[in-house]
Write a protein that holds these residues in place. Structure first.
Motif, PDB file in Angstrom:
ATOM      1  N   ASP A  86       0.835  -1.217   0.000  1.00  0.00           N
ATOM      2  CA  ASP A  86       0.000   0.000   0.000  1.00  0.00           C
ATOM      3  C   ASP A  86       0.866   1.262   0.000  1.00  0.00           C
ATOM      4  OD1 ASP A  86       0.914  -0.366   2.595  1.00  0.00           O
ATOM      5  OD2 ASP A  86      -0.968   0.204   3.562  1.00  0.00           O
ATOM      6  N   GLY A  87       1.976   1.192   0.719  1.00  0.00           N
ATOM      7  CA  GLY A  87       2.889   2.340   0.770  1.00  0.00           C
ATOM      8  C   GLY A  87       3.535   2.578  -0.585  1.00  0.00           C
ATOM      9  N   LYS A  88       3.882   1.478  -1.240  1.00  0.00           N
ATOM     10  CA  LYS A  88       4.549   1.566  -2.542  1.00  0.00           C
ATOM     11  C   LYS A  88       3.612   2.244  -3.550  1.00  0.00           C
ATOM     12  CE  LYS A  88       7.324  -1.372  -5.520  1.00  0.00           C
ATOM     13  NZ  LYS A  88       6.651  -2.112  -6.596  1.00  0.00           N
ATOM     14  N   LYS A  89       2.362   1.805  -3.521  1.00  0.00           N
ATOM     15  CA  LYS A  89       1.359   2.347  -4.436  1.00  0.00           C
ATOM     16  C   LYS A  89       1.181   3.861  -4.181  1.00  0.00           C
ATOM     17  CE  LYS A  89      -3.052   0.622  -5.982  1.00  0.00           C
ATOM     18  NZ  LYS A  89      -4.201  -0.038  -5.453  1.00  0.00           N
ATOM     19  N   GLN A  90       1.178   4.215  -2.937  1.00  0.00           N
ATOM     20  CA  GLN A  90       1.004   5.625  -2.564  1.00  0.00           C
ATOM     21  C   GLN A  90       2.129   6.486  -3.131  1.00  0.00           C
ATOM     22  OE1 GLN A  90      -1.452   7.223  -1.066  1.00  0.00           O
ATOM     23  NE2 GLN A  90      -0.314   9.163  -1.149  1.00  0.00           N
ATOM     24  N   LEU A  91       3.335   5.958  -3.009  1.00  0.00           N
ATOM     25  CA  LEU A  91       4.483   6.775  -3.441  1.00  0.00           C
ATOM     26  C   LEU A  91       4.586   6.881  -4.963  1.00  0.00           C
ATOM     27  CD1 LEU A  91       7.183   5.818  -0.774  1.00  0.00           C
ATOM     28  CD2 LEU A  91       5.609   7.743  -0.829  1.00  0.00           C
ATOM     29  N   GLU A  92       3.804   6.050  -5.653  1.00  0.00           N
ATOM     30  CA  GLU A  92       3.817   6.142  -7.120  1.00  0.00           C
ATOM     31  C   GLU A  92       2.827   7.196  -7.618  1.00  0.00           C
ATOM     32  OE1 GLU A  92       3.015   2.083  -8.058  1.00  0.00           O
ATOM     33  OE2 GLU A  92       5.119   1.485  -7.769  1.00  0.00           O
ATOM     34  N   ILE A  93       1.968   7.673  -6.734  1.00  0.00           N
ATOM     35  CA  ILE A  93       0.960   8.663  -7.146  1.00  0.00           C
ATOM     36  C   ILE A  93       1.650   9.990  -7.491  1.00  0.00           C
ATOM     37  CG2 ILE A  93      -1.046  10.019  -6.338  1.00  0.00           C
ATOM     38  CD1 ILE A  93      -1.834   7.606  -4.635  1.00  0.00           C
ATOM     39  N   GLU A  94       1.138  10.631  -8.511  1.00  0.00           N
ATOM     40  CA  GLU A  94       1.711  11.900  -8.952  1.00  0.00           C
ATOM     41  C   GLU A  94       1.675  12.912  -7.805  1.00  0.00           C
ATOM     42  OE1 GLU A  94      -0.001  13.321 -12.602  1.00  0.00           O
ATOM     43  OE2 GLU A  94       0.951  15.277 -12.218  1.00  0.00           O
ATOM     44  N   GLY A  95       2.774  13.562  -7.613  1.00  0.00           N
ATOM     45  CA  GLY A  95       2.833  14.577  -6.561  1.00  0.00           C
ATOM     46  C   GLY A  95       3.438  14.056  -5.271  1.00  0.00           C
ATOM     47  N   ALA A  96       3.478  12.735  -5.121  1.00  0.00           N
ATOM     48  CA  ALA A  96       3.986  12.164  -3.867  1.00  0.00           C
ATOM     49  C   ALA A  96       5.484  12.466  -3.711  1.00  0.00           C
ATOM     50  CB  ALA A  96       3.748  10.660  -3.851  1.00  0.00           C
ATOM     51  N   LYS A  97       6.220  12.165  -4.760  1.00  0.00           N
ATOM     52  CA  LYS A  97       7.670  12.336  -4.690  1.00  0.00           C
ATOM     53  C   LYS A  97       8.030  13.815  -4.539  1.00  0.00           C
ATOM     54  CE  LYS A  97      11.766  10.726  -7.010  1.00  0.00           C
ATOM     55  NZ  LYS A  97      12.314  10.014  -8.137  1.00  0.00           N
ATOM     56  N   THR A  98       7.339  14.665  -5.324  1.00  0.00           N
ATOM     57  CA  THR A  98       7.613  16.109  -5.252  1.00  0.00           C
ATOM     58  C   THR A  98       7.399  16.614  -3.819  1.00  0.00           C
ATOM     59  OG1 THR A  98       6.248  16.053  -7.254  1.00  0.00           O
ATOM     60  CG2 THR A  98       7.182  18.197  -6.627  1.00  0.00           C
ATOM     61  N   SER A  99       6.325  16.124  -3.215  1.00  0.00           N
ATOM     62  CA  SER A  99       6.042  16.555  -1.840  1.00  0.00           C
ATOM     63  C   SER A  99       7.170  16.134  -0.904  1.00  0.00           C
ATOM     64  CB  SER A  99       4.746  15.935  -1.333  1.00  0.00           C
ATOM     65  OG  SER A  99       3.714  16.166  -2.227  1.00  0.00           O
ATOM     66  N   LEU A 100       7.625  14.904  -1.054  1.00  0.00           N
ATOM     67  CA  LEU A 100       8.695  14.408  -0.164  1.00  0.00           C
ATOM     68  C   LEU A 100       9.978  15.201  -0.369  1.00  0.00           C
ATOM     69  CD1 LEU A 100       8.226  10.512  -0.178  1.00  0.00           C
ATOM     70  CD2 LEU A 100       7.477  12.166   1.534  1.00  0.00           C
ATOM     71  N   ILE A 101      10.267  15.548  -1.627  1.00  0.00           N
ATOM     72  CA  ILE A 101      11.483  16.327  -1.903  1.00  0.00           C
ATOM     73  C   ILE A 101      11.375  17.682  -1.192  1.00  0.00           C
ATOM     74  CG2 ILE A 101      12.768  17.547  -3.725  1.00  0.00           C
ATOM     75  CD1 ILE A 101      12.012  15.189  -5.605  1.00  0.00           C
ATOM     76  N   TYR A 102      10.200  18.267  -1.310  1.00  0.00           N
ATOM     77  CA  TYR A 102       9.995  19.577  -0.692  1.00  0.00           C
ATOM     78  C   TYR A 102      10.168  19.472   0.832  1.00  0.00           C
ATOM     79  CZ  TYR A 102       8.025  24.025   0.627  1.00  0.00           C
ATOM     80  OH  TYR A 102       7.862  25.281   1.190  1.00  0.00           O
ATOM     81  N   ILE A 103       9.526  18.480   1.400  1.00  0.00           N
ATOM     82  CA  ILE A 103       9.606  18.312   2.868  1.00  0.00           C
ATOM     83  C   ILE A 103      11.052  18.093   3.311  1.00  0.00           C
ATOM     84  CG2 ILE A 103       8.970  16.754   4.777  1.00  0.00           C
ATOM     85  CD1 ILE A 103       6.248  16.395   3.355  1.00  0.00           C
ATOM     86  N   PHE A 104      11.753  17.252   2.568  1.00  0.00           N
ATOM     87  CA  PHE A 104      13.141  16.931   2.931  1.00  0.00           C
ATOM     88  C   PHE A 104      13.997  18.202   2.955  1.00  0.00           C
ATOM     89  CE2 PHE A 104      17.486  15.521   1.916  1.00  0.00           C
ATOM     90  CZ  PHE A 104      17.687  14.679   3.000  1.00  0.00           C
ATOM     91  N   LYS A 105      13.814  19.015   1.909  1.00  0.00           N
ATOM     92  CA  LYS A 105      14.603  20.263   1.817  1.00  0.00           C
ATOM     93  C   LYS A 105      14.292  21.176   3.003  1.00  0.00           C
ATOM     94  CE  LYS A 105      16.349  20.980  -2.699  1.00  0.00           C
ATOM     95  NZ  LYS A 105      15.459  20.780  -3.870  1.00  0.00           N
ATOM     96  N   GLU A 106      13.017  21.311   3.293  1.00  0.00           N
ATOM     97  CA  GLU A 106      12.607  22.192   4.398  1.00  0.00           C
ATOM     98  C   GLU A 106      13.145  21.696   5.736  1.00  0.00           C
ATOM     99  OE1 GLU A 106      10.558  25.169   4.487  1.00  0.00           O
ATOM    100  OE2 GLU A 106      11.343  25.093   2.443  1.00  0.00           O
TER     101      GLU A 106
END
Ligand code: GLU
Length: 492
Positions: A402-422
């Motif tokens: 379920d987690g894998k599927k979630q991270l494949e959704i559009e916008g998921a990775k971009t959000s994580l990149i943003y959070i990581f930077k912040e």
């Protein structure tokens, strides 16, 4: 005017009686739930009456009794909060006493030597089977002529010692749970063996019924409270008390514990020993609470959840059911979850830390540990659930489907990149709830995604799955050691 107090119609014995009860486990296995429940009923009764609860280790079966089981029985009872009042009696240490009682019965002509060999007895039983009769000893050696006896002795035959049972005898007692009980002597299987086969100039190992009577009497036991599987033994024991000129105790036979099919709970049902329950993560409080409810009905208005010390004030035999008690896992689980949910985070941490240690997990500091148990406690049913639920806080979790599927959704990775930077701008040990919520809201705005997507993606990255405890609290716990950052960075 002086008021006359009417006399109470009690048997004499009860008026002056200081209650003394006992548990008499055979150390041939670990502490069984049936034995533990018997212990509990005895203990509750002793508490209620201000009496004593004693232990007797029935280790006369040399081959099957083991020291480790004695230890296990002591530990199991202590774990449940059942303490005894005097040092335990070890039955094997009283063997001389038992033999002298057997000798007394021989001398009085109430017992005799039986020289029948195993094969003779087998032939007797075979004939009984063929004639459709229930197997029983036919008392063939009860009245041996002196010539016959000396012949057997000359042959060097070994003998058992049998206690004479009068077939015509009616044995009755007033069972404190089952009411008036009647047994006929003829239903007791013929003259009873009280000492094992041995050379005929000696007395062999004394056997159960004789030994129990000798010991219960020596220990001044007033009430024998035990499982209903001992009812036939009670009839035999009453005959022995009579033969020895002793007053029998009062008897109470408790119902058996049954599995969900209504059969006696046995090893085949898997979990039966107190150790098994402990290892599965049941708490002693819930076990003792549940075992009391197994066969005993609560007085009206009393809550099903209680401490055994509270029940001891109201415990009585009238409320013990005669029918077998079905084991109800749902109720036990419910009680266990209630006990866990009522624990303070501190206490829960105390219970869980040894389990964490077994896994090689080290709680970094007390307040972190407390926050963790506060977080996972409410969804725990068993203590062992705590291990499963704490795992993602100690080990990097594997990404579930379920987690894998979630991270494949559009916008998921971009959000994580943003959070990581912040997060690089935030000191991890100071990360708090407001910052976490602000950061999520900022991500929603900057990345133009839905809040749900941010939350779920973060959860997948941090905990490996979409299920689990409160996200913000989990995130804060993980951030204390910057493990939130390394987990997020895996997916960007
Ligand atoms: N040793 C017996 C048992 O474990 C106990 C019998 C009794 O309570 O008298 O079943």
């Amino acid at each position: 005017m002086r008021v006359r107090i009417p006399s109470v119609p009690y048997p004499n014995q009860l008026k002056t009686l200081t209650v003394r009860v006992r548990l008499a486990p055979s150390p041939t296995g670990t502490l069984h739930i049936g034995t533990a429940r018997t212990a509990l009923f005895n203990w509750l009764f002793a508490q209620k009456k201000g009496g004593s609860f004693l232990l007797r280790i029935e280790n006369t079966d040399n081959e099957r009794s083991k020291e480790e089981y004695i230890k296990n029985i002591y530990q199991g009872l202590q774990w449940l909060g059942i303490n005894w009042n005097e040092s335990p009696i070890i039955q094997s240490e009283r063997v001389n006493e038992h033999k002298s009682i057997i000798k007394k019965l021989l001398d009085k002509g109430l017992a005799y030597r039986c020289y029948a060999t195993e094969s003779e007895l087998e032939e007797m039983r075979e004939n009984q089977r063929k004639s459709g009769l229930a197997p029983r000893y036919d008392n063939r050696n009860r009245d041996l002529s002196p010539e016959q006896e000396s012949q057997y002795l000359k042959e060097g035959r070994y003998s058992v010692i049998r206690f004479k049972i009068n077939d015509q005898k009616l044995i009755t007692w007033n069972d404190l749970i089952r009411g008036k009980m009647n047994w006929s002597g003829k239903d007791l299987g013929g003259d009873m063996v009280i000492a094992r086969r041995a050379p005929s100039n000696t007395i062999g190992d004394p056997l159960y019924n004789l030994v129990v009577v000798a010991d219960d009497s020596a220990m001044k036991i007033t009430h024998v409270i035990r499982g209903e599987d001992h009812i036939a033994n009670t009839a035999k024991q009453i005959l022995l008390y009579e033969a020895l000129g002793l007053t029998p105790p009062l008897f109470a036979h408790t119902p058996l514990i049954l599995n969900c099919e209504g059969k006696k709970l046995s090893k085949r049902d898997g979990v039966t020993s107190i150790n098994d329950f402990k290892n599965m993560g049941y708490t002693p409080e819930a076990m003792a609470n549940y075992m009391t409810l197994l066969g005993w009905s609560l007085p009206e208005g009393m809550n099903e959840r209680f401490k055994i010390s509270e029940v001891s004030k109201v415990f009585d035999f009238e409320r013990i059911n005669k029918a077998g008690a079905k084991f109800d896992w749902d109720k036990l689980n419910w009680l266990n979850s209630q006990v866990i949910h009522d624990m303070s985070p501190e206490i829960l941490l105390e219970k869980l830390e040894p389990l964490f240690k077994e896994k090689g997990w080290e709680v970094p500091n007390h307040s972190w540990g407390k926050e963790l148990t506060e977080l996972i406690g409410p969804s725990m049913v068993l203590l062992n659930d705590g291990v499963e639920q704490a795992m993602p806080f100690f080990e990097v979790p594997v990404l579930q489907a379920d987690g894998k599927k979630q991270l494949e959704i559009e916008g998921a990775k971009t959000s994580l990149i943003y959070i990581f930077k912040e997060l690089e701008q935030i000191e991890c040990s100071l990360f708090n709830k407001n910052q976490a919520l602000d950061l999520i809201n900022k991500t929603v705005k900057e990345c133009e995604v839905k809040k749900g997507l941010v939350m779920k993606s973060l959860r997948a990255a941090l905990l490996g799955t979409l299920n689990g405890p409160d996200l913000i609290k989990s995130w804060i716990l993980l951030s204390r050691f910057s493990s939130d950052r390394s987990r997020i960075s895996r997916f960007i």
